[in-house]
Design a protein around this motif. Sequence first.
Motif, mmCIF file in Angstrom:
data_model
loop_
_atom_site.group_PDB
_atom_site.id
_atom_site.type_symbol
_atom_site.label_atom_id
_atom_site.label_comp_id
_atom_site.label_asym_id
_atom_site.label_seq_id
_atom_site.Cartn_x
_atom_site.Cartn_y
_atom_site.Cartn_z
ATOM 1 N N THR A 176 0.868 -1.221 -0.168
ATOM 2 C CA THR A 176 -0.062 -0.069 -0.131
ATOM 3 C C THR A 176 0.779 1.116 0.054
ATOM 4 O O THR A 176 2.195 1.052 0.199
ATOM 5 N N VAL A 216 -3.518 3.577 -2.444
ATOM 6 C CA VAL A 216 -3.305 2.882 -3.472
ATOM 7 C C VAL A 216 -2.806 1.339 -2.858
ATOM 8 O O VAL A 216 -2.279 1.553 -1.900
ATOM 9 N N MET A 229 -1.732 -3.083 -3.867
ATOM 10 C CA MET A 229 -2.008 -4.073 -4.871
ATOM 11 C C MET A 229 -1.476 -5.370 -4.077
ATOM 12 O O MET A 229 -0.444 -5.497 -3.229
ATOM 13 N N SER A 235 1.324 -3.187 -14.219
ATOM 14 C CA SER A 235 0.545 -2.615 -13.043
ATOM 15 C C SER A 235 0.160 -1.273 -13.155
ATOM 16 O O SER A 235 0.744 -0.263 -13.202
ATOM 17 N N SER A 252 -1.360 0.217 -10.275
ATOM 18 C CA SER A 252 -0.988 0.744 -9.032
ATOM 19 C C SER A 252 0.561 1.170 -8.926
ATOM 20 O O SER A 252 0.767 2.057 -8.001
ATOM 21 N N ARG A 286 1.951 4.622 -9.129
ATOM 22 C CA ARG A 286 1.582 5.659 -8.007
ATOM 23 C C ARG A 286 2.433 5.369 -6.823
ATOM 24 O O ARG A 286 2.687 6.277 -5.965
ATOM 25 N N ARG A 290 -8.077 -5.154 -10.963
ATOM 26 C CA ARG A 290 -7.743 -3.961 -11.461
ATOM 27 C C ARG A 290 -9.165 -2.970 -11.463
ATOM 28 O O ARG A 290 -9.978 -3.238 -12.283
ATOM 29 N N LYS A 318 -11.220 -0.522 -4.672
ATOM 30 C CA LYS A 318 -10.516 -1.574 -4.085
ATOM 31 C C LYS A 318 -10.453 -1.103 -2.638
ATOM 32 O O LYS A 318 -10.424 -1.840 -1.713
#
Length: 175
Positions: free
Chosen positions: A31, A38, A40, A63, A65, A68, A94, A98
Amino acid sequence: MTEQREAGRSFDQRELRDIMGVFPSGIVVVTADADDPVGMTCQSFLSLSLDPPYIAFAPSITSVSYPRIREHGSFCCNVLAAGQHDLSSNFARRADDKWAGVDWTPSPGGNPVLSGVLGWIDCRLEAEYTIGDHHLVVGRVLDFHSERQAREALLYHRGGYALSAGSPSANSGDS
Ligand SMILES: Cc1cc2nc3c(=O)[nH]c(=O)nc-3n(C[C@H](O)[C@H](O)[C@H](O)COP(=O)(O)O)c2cc1C
């Protein structure tokens, strides 16, 4: 060395996934940015160096994320506990939503810590290498916390979620 030995034998991506899948791993949600979160899901997390302390993970070059996370410059690796497979699947999408319904608090470094995780590791993004279709991202460990209560980790094995080796139901041989 012959040309064939240099190239290795031929195989497709399915076979490669299958052989890599025999190696079990834990799962983290990486994160970043408590102001505009954000995240993943990643299994490609590893401890790289103790002194000085570095960890690494490998986001795909596709990706959405990761750029970012890179821009934010720091991130938090949230180690998922057994039973948190919904959280893993949520951050493996995606999607723009989220974070809907996800409980979290900011880490000292300003990155989201997900509720109920076994532990978290706050890092500064130290280096990035692009290799094939992934980046290898190295993080300098700045802060961390682990649950004192002994709980099992969420594992990933052969393309599915699995129990820890130490889990009673994983050891007993019956259900
Ligand atoms: C258990 C599990 C482990 C994963 N590990 C990785 C990983 O190490 N690197 C990666 O790029 N994607 C990994 N993924 C897939 C990403 O979570 C997925 O592509 C997600 O959509 C990435 O978020 P993004 O599209 O917002 O960047 C994993 C998915 C699952 C379910």
